[in-house]
Design a protein around this motif. Structure first.
Motif, PDB file in Angstrom:
ATOM      1  N   LEU A   1      22.334   8.963  30.020  1.00 44.63           N
ATOM      2  CA  LEU A   1      22.150  10.392  29.758  1.00 44.63           C
ATOM      3  C   LEU A   1      20.879  10.975  30.356  1.00 44.63           C
ATOM      4  CD1 LEU A   1      23.264  10.408  26.009  1.00 44.63           C
ATOM      5  CD2 LEU A   1      24.665  10.878  28.023  1.00 44.63           C
ATOM      6  N   GLY A   2      20.017  10.137  30.932  1.00 45.95           N
ATOM      7  CA  GLY A   2      18.769  10.640  31.479  1.00 45.95           C
ATOM      8  C   GLY A   2      17.918  11.280  30.405  1.00 45.95           C
ATOM      9  N   ASP A   3      17.184  12.333  30.797  1.00 43.91           N
ATOM     10  CA  ASP A   3      16.339  13.010  29.817  1.00 43.91           C
ATOM     11  C   ASP A   3      16.907  14.361  29.414  1.00 43.91           C
ATOM     12  OD1 ASP A   3      15.934  14.441  32.118  1.00 43.91           O
ATOM     13  OD2 ASP A   3      13.753  14.165  32.199  1.00 43.91           O
ATOM     14  N   ASP A   4      18.214  14.533  29.611  1.00 46.30           N
ATOM     15  CA  ASP A   4      18.858  15.795  29.258  1.00 46.30           C
ATOM     16  C   ASP A   4      19.468  15.778  27.857  1.00 46.30           C
ATOM     17  OD1 ASP A   4      18.406  17.095  31.780  1.00 46.30           O
ATOM     18  OD2 ASP A   4      19.959  15.788  32.617  1.00 46.30           O
ATOM     19  N   TYR A   5      19.870  14.606  27.398  1.00 48.94           N
ATOM     20  CA  TYR A   5      20.540  14.493  26.100  1.00 48.94           C
ATOM     21  C   TYR A   5      20.075  13.235  25.378  1.00 48.94           C
ATOM     22  CZ  TYR A   5      24.002  17.678  28.224  1.00 48.94           C
ATOM     23  OH  TYR A   5      24.614  18.724  28.856  1.00 48.94           O
TER      24      TYR A   5
ATOM     25  N   ALA B   1      30.626  14.541  14.596  1.00 42.27           N
ATOM     26  CA  ALA B   1      30.187  14.600  15.988  1.00 42.27           C
ATOM     27  C   ALA B   1      30.077  16.046  16.446  1.00 42.27           C
ATOM     28  CB  ALA B   1      31.148  13.822  16.884  1.00 42.27           C
ATOM     29  N   ALA B   2      31.088  16.846  16.118  1.00 43.08           N
ATOM     30  CA  ALA B   2      31.078  18.256  16.516  1.00 43.08           C
ATOM     31  C   ALA B   2      29.938  19.011  15.840  1.00 43.08           C
ATOM     32  CB  ALA B   2      32.421  18.900  16.177  1.00 43.08           C
ATOM     33  N   LEU B   3      29.706  18.717  14.556  1.00 40.67           N
ATOM     34  CA  LEU B   3      28.618  19.378  13.828  1.00 40.67           C
ATOM     35  C   LEU B   3      27.273  19.079  14.485  1.00 40.67           C
ATOM     36  CD1 LEU B   3      28.166  19.520   9.972  1.00 40.67           C
ATOM     37  CD2 LEU B   3      26.252  18.897  11.430  1.00 40.67           C
ATOM     38  N   PHE B   4      27.028  17.814  14.817  1.00 44.28           N
ATOM     39  CA  PHE B   4      25.742  17.434  15.398  1.00 44.28           C
ATOM     40  C   PHE B   4      25.569  17.996  16.805  1.00 44.28           C
ATOM     41  CE2 PHE B   4      25.154  14.853  11.777  1.00 44.28           C
ATOM     42  CZ  PHE B   4      23.832  14.423  11.771  1.00 44.28           C
ATOM     43  N   ILE B   5      26.614  17.981  17.592  1.00 44.75           N
ATOM     44  CA  ILE B   5      26.514  18.516  18.950  1.00 44.75           C
ATOM     45  C   ILE B   5      26.227  20.011  18.904  1.00 44.75           C
ATOM     46  CG2 ILE B   5      27.844  19.023  21.030  1.00 44.75           C
ATOM     47  CD1 ILE B   5      29.159  16.232  20.627  1.00 44.75           C
ATOM     48  N   ASP B   6      26.885  20.733  18.008  1.00 47.92           N
ATOM     49  CA  ASP B   6      26.619  22.166  17.874  1.00 47.92           C
ATOM     50  C   ASP B   6      25.195  22.416  17.374  1.00 47.92           C
ATOM     51  OD1 ASP B   6      27.659  24.990  17.848  1.00 47.92           O
ATOM     52  OD2 ASP B   6      27.076  24.807  15.744  1.00 47.92           O
ATOM     53  N   ALA B   7      24.746  21.612  16.403  1.00 48.92           N
ATOM     54  CA  ALA B   7      23.373  21.743  15.907  1.00 48.92           C
ATOM     55  C   ALA B   7      22.371  21.485  17.019  1.00 48.92           C
ATOM     56  CB  ALA B   7      23.137  20.790  14.741  1.00 48.92           C
TER      57      ALA B   7
ATOM     58  N   THR C   1      19.484  18.718  22.529  1.00 47.82           N
ATOM     59  CA  THR C   1      20.897  18.536  22.822  1.00 47.82           C
ATOM     60  C   THR C   1      21.338  17.079  22.746  1.00 47.82           C
ATOM     61  OG1 THR C   1      20.312  18.585  25.171  1.00 47.82           O
ATOM     62  CG2 THR C   1      21.134  20.627  24.195  1.00 47.82           C
ATOM     63  N   LEU C   2      22.615  16.910  22.384  1.00 52.48           N
ATOM     64  CA  LEU C   2      23.230  15.594  22.184  1.00 52.48           C
ATOM     65  C   LEU C   2      24.480  15.459  23.031  1.00 52.48           C
ATOM     66  CD1 LEU C   2      23.125  15.484  18.270  1.00 52.48           C
ATOM     67  CD2 LEU C   2      21.451  14.469  19.841  1.00 52.48           C
ATOM     68  N   TRP C   3      24.814  14.208  23.350  1.00 49.22           N
ATOM     69  CA  TRP C   3      26.073  13.886  24.020  1.00 49.22           C
ATOM     70  C   TRP C   3      26.700  12.726  23.261  1.00 49.22           C
ATOM     71  CZ3 TRP C   3      27.942  16.744  28.099  1.00 49.22           C
ATOM     72  CH2 TRP C   3      29.126  16.290  28.677  1.00 49.22           C
ATOM     73  N   ARG C   4      27.979  12.883  22.925  1.00 49.10           N
ATOM     74  CA  ARG C   4      28.643  11.823  22.161  1.00 49.10           C
ATOM     75  C   ARG C   4      28.997  10.652  23.061  1.00 49.10           C
ATOM     76  NH1 ARG C   4      34.133  12.239  18.350  1.00 49.10           N
ATOM     77  NH2 ARG C   4      33.753  10.297  17.199  1.00 49.10           N
ATOM     78  N   LEU C   5      28.664   9.450  22.606  1.00 45.49           N
ATOM     79  CA  LEU C   5      28.992   8.215  23.303  1.00 45.49           C
ATOM     80  C   LEU C   5      29.919   7.371  22.427  1.00 45.49           C
ATOM     81  CD1 LEU C   5      25.501   7.348  24.844  1.00 45.49           C
ATOM     82  CD2 LEU C   5      27.514   8.238  26.030  1.00 45.49           C
TER      83      LEU C   5
END
Length: 518
Positions: free
Chosen positions: A401-405, A416-422, A429-433
Motif C-alpha cells: 500500500l505504500g504510504d497512501d493507505y 470494513a465499509a464503516l472503517f474505510i468510510d471513517a 485512509t484505509l485499504w481492505r486486505l
C-alpha cells in the motif's frame, strides 16, 4: 500488581513528563467578521488562479492588483500550493493558498489549515484567515483550526525548553491565526480535543527509547489521565501478567532489563449504556528483533514500534476530553524486544492467557505476540462491543500500500465499509486486505497450536492479521489495522510535519462517532 486510578493525583519518578493538555506552536482565535482591511491575511485561490469569495472581494477593493499579482506569478491554485505576497496595499502580507477545484470535506479543510500554519510559521502577530465554504459542513473554521494545530506540531530537540506538546517554540515566536468562519464552539468543544490527543500520541512516539521504557510509558499515562475526566487507569506488571498466564507478552519482554507492562485506560461516558469499544495497541518500546536480530540500518526508527499503543491512548484522550457518548477502553501491550541472555529463542513455545500455544519461529514477529494476550485480556475483562487492534505490524503492508493507505483486515464486510468510510472522512485512509481461510491453515504448527510466521513466500501482512484474529472470540466483532508505513513521514504533509504522525487517532475518533449515533 494491579493498580486502579480514577483521576487521582499521583507522583511519578520519571526523566521527563509529557503534558496533560498539549499546546500547539501556533496561537488560534476565531472571528465571525469579514477580513480586516489591513495587516496580514490568508485567502483561498481556485484552479487556474481563479479568485472567488474573500479573494475576489479583496481584489475588487484593490483595483485588480491581487489578480494581476496572481497572473504575473503564474499561480495555478493547485491544491496545497501557496503564494506569499508582500507590500500589496492595503495589506502588509497576503498568503494565497491553492484549493484546486475546491474543498470537499472536513479533511480537505484540515489540510488547508495545516498549509496555512506551515506557510505562515515565520510571520509574527495576527494573521486573518478566510476559511472557504464547504457544502455540507457547518464548522469549517473548526476543521481549519484543527489542521493548523496538527500541522504546527513540533516535538523539538530533546532537552530544550518545551511548550506543552508543541516543541521548543514559544508564544512570541509564532503567529496568531484568526480563522474567519463558523466553528469556534465546535473547535473548543470537539476538535481541540482531537488535536490534543494527536499531540500526546506524537509525544509518546517521539520520545527516545532510552527514556521510553514500558514502565515510563505506563507512568506517563497515569500522570496525564489523572487530569482527564471520567477516566481510570489500570497497570499490570510482570507478576500479575504471569499470574494471568500471559506467556506471549511476558516472553517478548524477558530479554530486556526493562520489564513489560500492560496498561488500560477506561473512559466512561455519562450518556451511554452499553458495552465499550476497545482499542488494543502494539507497544514495542524498542524493537531490535530479539535473537532474530534486525540489520542495523534504520533500526533507530524502531523506537516508533509502539505507535499502535500511542494511537490507542491518544484516541481515548480525545474521546474523553470531548465527552464522547460512548464508553471506550484503550489497551497498550508494552515490551522491549531485546536479545539478552534471557531472551526467548526461535523455536520456543509459549502459552498465552487463552491457553492457546505459540511456536515462536521468528522473534522479530513480536508485535503479534504481545497483541494476543492484550486482545484476549481485553475481551475477558471488558466484554467489548468492538475490538480494534492497531499495530505497526509488517513491512509487507508497506510493499502493498505504500504510504497512501493503512491496511484494514476484518471478516465483517459492514465493519470494513464503516472503517474505510471513517478513513475517508478523517483523512487517515484505509485499504481492505484479505485474510483467506487458507492463511489460518498456514499458521498451524506441528508442535503448538499456531506459529508466529510462515517461512517462505506467504504474504506476511495477511499472516500477521490472521494470527491476531485467532485470539478474537467467535462472536467478537474484530478489526485489525496494520499502520506500518503510516507511522512516520520523511516528507511533511499539511497536517503531518516530518516525523512521527500518530496515525489512527483521528480515524478511531471518527469510528467512535459512528457508535455514538447508534
Amino acid at each position: 500488581m494491579t493498580r486502579f486510578l480514577a483521576n487521582a493525583a499521583i507522583t511519578i519518578v520519571a526523566v521527563t513528563a509529557l503534558a496533560a493538555t498539549p499546546a500547539a506552536a501556533v496561537d488560534i482565535d476565531f472571528s465571525a467578521a469579514a477580513l480586516p482591511g489591513a495587516g496580514k491575511v490568508v485567502m483561498a485561490v481556485g484552479e487556474d488562479g481563479v479568485l472567488s469569495g474573500a479573494a475576489a472581494s479583496a481584489d475588487r477593493q484593490m483595483g485588480g492588483a491581487l489578480g494581476r499579482a496572481v497572473a504575473a506569478a503564474d499561480f495555478d491554485g493547485e491544491a496545497g500550493s501557496s503564494l506569499p505576497l508582500y507590500g500589496l496595499a492595503p495589506y502588509d502580507a497576503v498568503l494565497l493558498v491553492g484549493v484546486g477545484k475546491g474543498l470537499a470535506s472536513g479533511a480537505d479543510v484540515q489540510d488547508f489549515g495545516g498549509t496555512v500554519a506551515g506557510q505562515t510559521a515565520a510571520w509574527r502577530g495576527d494573521v486573518a484567515v478566510a476559511v472557504p465554504d464547504v457544502e455540507g459542513l457547518d464548522d469549517e473554521a473548526a476543521h481549519a483550526a484543527l489542521g493548523a494545530r496538527l500541522g504546527s506540531y513540533d516535538f523539538g530537540k530533546w532537552g530544550a525548553a518545551k511548550t506543552a506538546g508543541g516543541g521548543a517554540k514559544g508564544a512570541d515566536a509564532a503567529p496568531k491565526l484568526i480563522f474567519h468562519g463558523p466553528g469556534e464552539a465546535a473547535f473548543a468543544g470537539d476538535r481541540r480535543a482531537i488535536a490534543d490527543g494527536v499531540a500526546f500520541a506524537r509525544d509518546l512516539v517521539s520520545t527516545p527509547s532510552n527514556i521510553k521504557t514500558p514502565e515510563w510509558f505506563a507512568g506517563q499515562v497515569e500522570s496525564v489521565f489523572a487530569d482527564v475526566p471520567r477516566t481510570s487507569v489500570r497497570v499490570l506488571d510482570v507478576p500479575e501478567m504471569q499470574r494471568l498466564g500471559m506467556g506471549a507478552l511476558v516472553g517478548v519482554g524477558q530479554g530486556s532489563a526493562r520489564p513489560p507492562r500492560l496498561v488500560a485506560v477506561r473512559y466512561d461516558s455519562p450518556d451511554y449504556d452499553g458495552p465499550p469499544l476497545a482499542f488494543v495497541g502494539k507497544g514495542i518500546t524498542f524493537d531490535t528483533g530479539g535473537i532474530s536480530l534486525k540489520g542495523g540500518r534504520g533500526m533507530w526508527a524502531m523506537r516508533g514500534d509502539m505507535t499502535g499503543a500511542a494511537t490507542a491512548m491518544g484516541a481515548v484522550m480525545a474521546l474523553a476530553n470531548r465527552g464522547a457518548a460512548v464508553d471506550v477502553i484503550a489497551v497498550a501491550a508494552l515490551a522491549e524486544n531485546m536479545p539478552g541472555g534471557a531472551a526467548q529463542r526461535p523455536g520456543d513455545v509459549v502459552t498465552t492467557m487463552s491457553g492457546k500455544t505459540i511456536e515462536v519461529l521468528n522473534t522479530d514477529a513480536e508485535g503479534r505476540l504481545v497483541l494476543t494476550d492484550g486482545v484476549w485480556w481485553t475481551q475477558q475483562t471488558y466484554d467489548p462491543r468492538l475490538v480494534v487492534s492497531v499495530a505497526t505490524l509488517t513491512g509487507a503492508v508497506i510493499s502493498a500500500l505504500g504510504d497512501d493507505y493503512a491496511g484494514v483486515f476484518t471478516k465483517d464486510d459492514d465493519l470494513a465499509a464503516l472503517f474505510i468510510d471513517a478513513g475517508e472522512v478523517s483523512g487517515e485512509t484505509l485499504w481492505r486486505l484479505p485474510v483467506h481461510d487458507n492463511v489460518f491453515e498456514d499458521i498451524k504448527s506441528d508442535v503448538a497450536d499456531v506459529k508466529n510466521v510462515v517461512e517462505g513466500g506467504t504474504p506476511s501482512a495477511s499472516i500477521g492479521a490472521a494470527f491476531i484474529m485467532s485470539w478474537a472470540r467467535e462472536d467478537q466483532p474484530f478489526v485489525h489495522l496494520d499502520i506500518a508505513g503510516q507511522d512516520y513521514t520523511d516528507t511533511p504533509r499539511p497536517t503531518e510535519p516530518k516525523g512521527w504522525t500518530a496515525f489512527g487517532v483521528r480515524l478511531l475518533d471518527e469510528v467512535a462517532r459512528r457508535y455514538e449515533t447508534k
